[in-house]
Design an enzyme around this catalytic site. Structure first.
Site, PDB file in Angstrom:
ATOM      1  N   SER A   7     -95.772 -42.243  18.418  1.00  0.00           N
ATOM      2  CA  SER A   7     -96.312 -43.142  17.273  1.00  0.00           C
ATOM      3  C   SER A   7     -96.583 -42.504  16.057  1.00  0.00           C
ATOM      4  O   SER A   7     -96.898 -41.367  15.788  1.00  0.00           O
ATOM      5  CB  SER A   7     -97.799 -43.043  17.819  1.00  0.00           C
ATOM      6  OG  SER A   7     -98.536 -43.890  16.797  1.00  0.00           O
ATOM      7  N   HIS A  32     -92.981 -46.118  17.807  1.00  0.00           N
ATOM      8  CA  HIS A  32     -94.147 -46.963  17.849  1.00  0.00           C
ATOM      9  C   HIS A  32     -94.845 -46.828  16.699  1.00  0.00           C
ATOM     10  O   HIS A  32     -95.228 -45.943  16.140  1.00  0.00           O
ATOM     11  CB  HIS A  32     -95.082 -46.358  19.135  1.00  0.00           C
ATOM     12  CG  HIS A  32     -96.237 -47.215  19.337  1.00  0.00           C
ATOM     13  ND1 HIS A  32     -96.288 -48.230  20.255  1.00  0.00           N
ATOM     14  CD2 HIS A  32     -97.545 -46.979  19.092  1.00  0.00           C
ATOM     15  CE1 HIS A  32     -97.509 -48.867  20.489  1.00  0.00           C
ATOM     16  NE2 HIS A  32     -98.316 -48.218  19.620  1.00  0.00           N
ATOM     17  N   ASP A  34     -98.083 -48.375  14.551  1.00  0.00           N
ATOM     18  CA  ASP A  34     -99.470 -49.008  14.662  1.00  0.00           C
ATOM     19  C   ASP A  34     -99.878 -49.587  13.519  1.00  0.00           C
ATOM     20  O   ASP A  34    -100.125 -48.819  12.518  1.00  0.00           O
ATOM     21  CB  ASP A  34    -100.451 -47.806  15.279  1.00  0.00           C
ATOM     22  CG  ASP A  34    -100.243 -47.234  16.460  1.00  0.00           C
ATOM     23  OD1 ASP A  34    -100.281 -48.129  17.546  1.00  0.00           O
ATOM     24  OD2 ASP A  34     -99.748 -46.251  16.838  1.00  0.00           O
ATOM     25  N   MET A  36    -102.734 -51.595  11.720  1.00  0.00           N
ATOM     26  CA  MET A  36    -104.534 -52.167  11.857  1.00  0.00           C
ATOM     27  C   MET A  36    -104.691 -52.605  10.658  1.00  0.00           C
ATOM     28  O   MET A  36    -104.231 -52.285   9.345  1.00  0.00           O
ATOM     29  CB  MET A  36    -105.134 -50.533  11.861  1.00  0.00           C
ATOM     30  CG  MET A  36    -104.625 -49.692  13.080  1.00  0.00           C
ATOM     31  SD  MET A  36    -105.352 -48.169  13.088  1.00  0.00           S
ATOM     32  CE  MET A  36    -104.463 -47.308  14.442  1.00  0.00           C
ATOM     33  N   HIS A  65     -97.045 -52.605  17.238  1.00  0.00           N
ATOM     34  CA  HIS A  65     -98.250 -52.627  17.926  1.00  0.00           C
ATOM     35  C   HIS A  65     -99.280 -53.161  16.804  1.00  0.00           C
ATOM     36  O   HIS A  65     -99.668 -52.415  16.120  1.00  0.00           O
ATOM     37  CB  HIS A  65     -98.645 -51.512  18.454  1.00  0.00           C
ATOM     38  CG  HIS A  65    -100.071 -51.465  19.403  1.00  0.00           C
ATOM     39  ND1 HIS A  65    -100.713 -50.406  19.663  1.00  0.00           N
ATOM     40  CD2 HIS A  65    -100.840 -52.643  19.487  1.00  0.00           C
ATOM     41  CE1 HIS A  65    -101.951 -50.696  19.946  1.00  0.00           C
ATOM     42  NE2 HIS A  65    -101.956 -52.056  20.082  1.00  0.00           N
ATOM     43  N   MET A  67    -102.500 -54.448  15.606  1.00  0.00           N
ATOM     44  CA  MET A  67    -104.002 -54.448  16.236  1.00  0.00           C
ATOM     45  C   MET A  67    -104.831 -55.081  15.158  1.00  0.00           C
ATOM     46  O   MET A  67    -105.214 -54.709  13.990  1.00  0.00           O
ATOM     47  CB  MET A  67    -104.398 -52.954  15.869  1.00  0.00           C
ATOM     48  CG  MET A  67    -104.234 -51.998  17.154  1.00  0.00           C
ATOM     49  SD  MET A  67    -104.247 -50.369  17.155  1.00  0.00           S
ATOM     50  CE  MET A  67    -102.583 -49.951  16.421  1.00  0.00           C
ATOM     51  N   MET A 136    -103.946 -49.918  26.747  1.00  0.00           N
ATOM     52  CA  MET A 136    -104.520 -48.859  25.997  1.00  0.00           C
ATOM     53  C   MET A 136    -105.545 -47.777  26.757  1.00  0.00           C
ATOM     54  O   MET A 136    -106.199 -48.425  27.483  1.00  0.00           O
ATOM     55  CB  MET A 136    -105.272 -49.575  24.920  1.00  0.00           C
ATOM     56  CG  MET A 136    -104.806 -50.397  23.857  1.00  0.00           C
ATOM     57  SD  MET A 136    -103.624 -49.741  22.877  1.00  0.00           S
ATOM     58  CE  MET A 136    -104.376 -48.347  22.140  1.00  0.00           C
ATOM     59  N   PHE A 142    -107.472 -45.349  16.016  1.00  0.00           N
ATOM     60  CA  PHE A 142    -107.278 -43.974  15.559  1.00  0.00           C
ATOM     61  C   PHE A 142    -106.362 -43.013  16.763  1.00  0.00           C
ATOM     62  O   PHE A 142    -106.610 -43.048  17.714  1.00  0.00           O
ATOM     63  CB  PHE A 142    -108.635 -42.979  15.460  1.00  0.00           C
ATOM     64  CG  PHE A 142    -109.472 -43.788  14.394  1.00  0.00           C
ATOM     65  CD1 PHE A 142    -109.632 -43.370  13.007  1.00  0.00           C
ATOM     66  CD2 PHE A 142    -110.653 -44.702  14.981  1.00  0.00           C
ATOM     67  CE1 PHE A 142    -110.569 -44.102  12.196  1.00  0.00           C
ATOM     68  CE2 PHE A 142    -111.288 -45.343  14.114  1.00  0.00           C
ATOM     69  CZ  PHE A 142    -111.321 -44.878  12.576  1.00  0.00           C
ATOM     70  N   GLY A 143    -105.575 -42.404  15.933  1.00  0.00           N
ATOM     71  CA  GLY A 143    -104.977 -41.168  16.600  1.00  0.00           C
ATOM     72  C   GLY A 143    -105.567 -40.150  17.100  1.00  0.00           C
ATOM     73  O   GLY A 143    -106.895 -39.831  16.698  1.00  0.00           O
ATOM     74  N   ASP A 174    -100.891 -46.181  26.024  1.00  0.00           N
ATOM     75  CA  ASP A 174    -101.059 -45.819  24.569  1.00  0.00           C
ATOM     76  C   ASP A 174    -102.377 -45.142  24.241  1.00  0.00           C
ATOM     77  O   ASP A 174    -103.292 -45.767  24.531  1.00  0.00           O
ATOM     78  CB  ASP A 174    -100.782 -47.125  23.761  1.00  0.00           C
ATOM     79  CG  ASP A 174    -100.972 -46.618  22.231  1.00  0.00           C
ATOM     80  OD1 ASP A 174    -100.700 -45.606  21.878  1.00  0.00           O
ATOM     81  OD2 ASP A 174    -100.792 -47.720  21.682  1.00  0.00           O
TER      82      ASP A 174
HETATM   83  C1  DX5 Z   1    -104.412 -46.155  18.733  1.00  0.00           C
HETATM   84  C2  DX5 Z   1    -103.000 -46.267  18.407  1.00  0.00           C
HETATM   85  C3  DX5 Z   1    -102.012 -45.321  19.156  1.00  0.00           C
HETATM   86  C4  DX5 Z   1    -102.532 -44.050  18.775  1.00  0.00           C
HETATM   87  C5  DX5 Z   1    -101.591 -43.050  19.835  1.00  0.00           C
HETATM   88  O1  DX5 Z   1    -105.086 -47.142  17.772  1.00  0.00           O
HETATM   89  O2  DX5 Z   1    -102.553 -47.757  19.150  1.00  0.00           O
HETATM   90  O3  DX5 Z   1    -100.873 -45.615  19.330  1.00  0.00           O
HETATM   91  O4  DX5 Z   1    -102.145 -43.824  17.416  1.00  0.00           O
HETATM   92  O5  DX5 Z   1    -101.811 -41.484  19.235  1.00  0.00           O
HETATM   93  P1  DX5 Z   1    -102.472 -40.616  19.942  1.00  0.00           P
HETATM   94  O6  DX5 Z   1    -101.172 -40.115  20.814  1.00  0.00           O
HETATM   95  O7  DX5 Z   1    -102.653 -39.172  19.130  1.00  0.00           O
HETATM   96  O8  DX5 Z   1    -103.513 -40.972  20.694  1.00  0.00           O
HETATM   97 ZN    ZN Z   2    -100.550 -48.166  19.398  1.00  0.00          ZN
END
Ligand code: DX5
Ligand code: ZN
Length: 222
Positions: A7, A32, A34, A36, A65, A67, A136, A142-143, A174
């Site tokens: 990601s 990947h 993300d 948001m 992805h 969101m 999920m 958030f990561g 994920d």
């Molecule tokens: C969460 C994202 C994920 C996330 C993955 O909102 O969809 O893709 O960034 O990151 P890690 O592996 O740090 O959880």
């Molecule tokens: Zn994601």
């Protein structure tokens, strides 16, 4: 063989070209991305312009992805920017098959995602329309969050459904996936692991990819 999708959210955006080149050298299968909107999730990341930049920096397959509360407004913009697959959430559209068709008509692969608190049974009847199921394992936004272990039985249930209905839907997991839990995520039935923090913070990315790929999927063993 399990696949890895780092990601890019967890990459160092000041050195994005270097980080993406390193991911490629490590042998990852795709990236990947993300997206948001600050509405469906409580955070804002990046949009089509940055996806276009990433597309110029790498040959890797781009798994986008979304969101977003209204993902359909942006399918075309992300395809034009270079997306190869577009995933949106069942939470925002209870009848997602029509969106899957729109995504296919744009020439890319559709995916459907559910949050950790949605019953996996809700998504299963829709899988025939989708190339990817993104389960999920954290609440998105958030990561760097911790993997929610109660998602493991959902992965197994989705695996059984896909296999017994002879679907081609690829199962991705994920959120919070790392070298320590990769084995159980894969043995539950995941085909692709999304890894943000665990990948980009790893000092031995080649070793990490090798380790995960050696784990093998249950279907390969049987
Ligand atoms: C969460 C994202 C994920 C996330 C993955 O909102 O969809 O893709 O960034 O990151 P890690 O592996 O740090 O959880
Ligand atoms: Zn994601």
């Amino acid at each position: 063989m399990p696949k890895i999708a780092p990601s890019v959210l967890a990459a160092d955006f000041a050195h994005l070209a270097d980080d993406l080149a390193e991911a490629r050298r490590a042998g990852v299968d795709m990236l990947h991305l993300d997206i948001m909107d600050g509405h469906f999730v409580p955070n804002i990341s990046f949009g089509p312009n940055v996806v276009g930049t990433i597309n110029k920096l790498t040959e890797l397959f781009l798994d986008v992805h979304l969101m977003l509360s209204e993902p359909e407004k942006y399918f075309e913009a992300f395809v034009k920017a270079g997306a190869d697959a577009i995933t949106f959430h069942l939470e925002v559209h209870a009848e997602p098959g029509t969106y899957a068709e729109q995504i296919r008509e744009l020439g890319v692969r559709p995916g459907i995602s559910i949050n950790p608190d949605m019953d996996v049974e809700n998504v299963l009847p829709h899988l025939k329309h989708f190339d990817y199921l993104l389960l999920m394992s954290v609440f998105p936004g958030f990561g760097g969050q911790q993997f929610i272990t109660s998602v493991l039985p959902k992965i197994s249930r989705a695996r059984d459904y896909v296999d017994s209905n002879k679907l081609d839907t690829v199962i991705m997991v994920d959120g919070g996936v790392d070298a320590n839990n990769a084995a159980e995520v894969i043995s539950a039935g995941a085909d692709i692991l999304v890894m943000g923090t665990a990948f980009f913070r790893s000092r031995d990315k080649i070793g990490l990819v090798e380790k995960v790929k050696k784990l093998g999927t249950p279907r390969e063993a049987s």
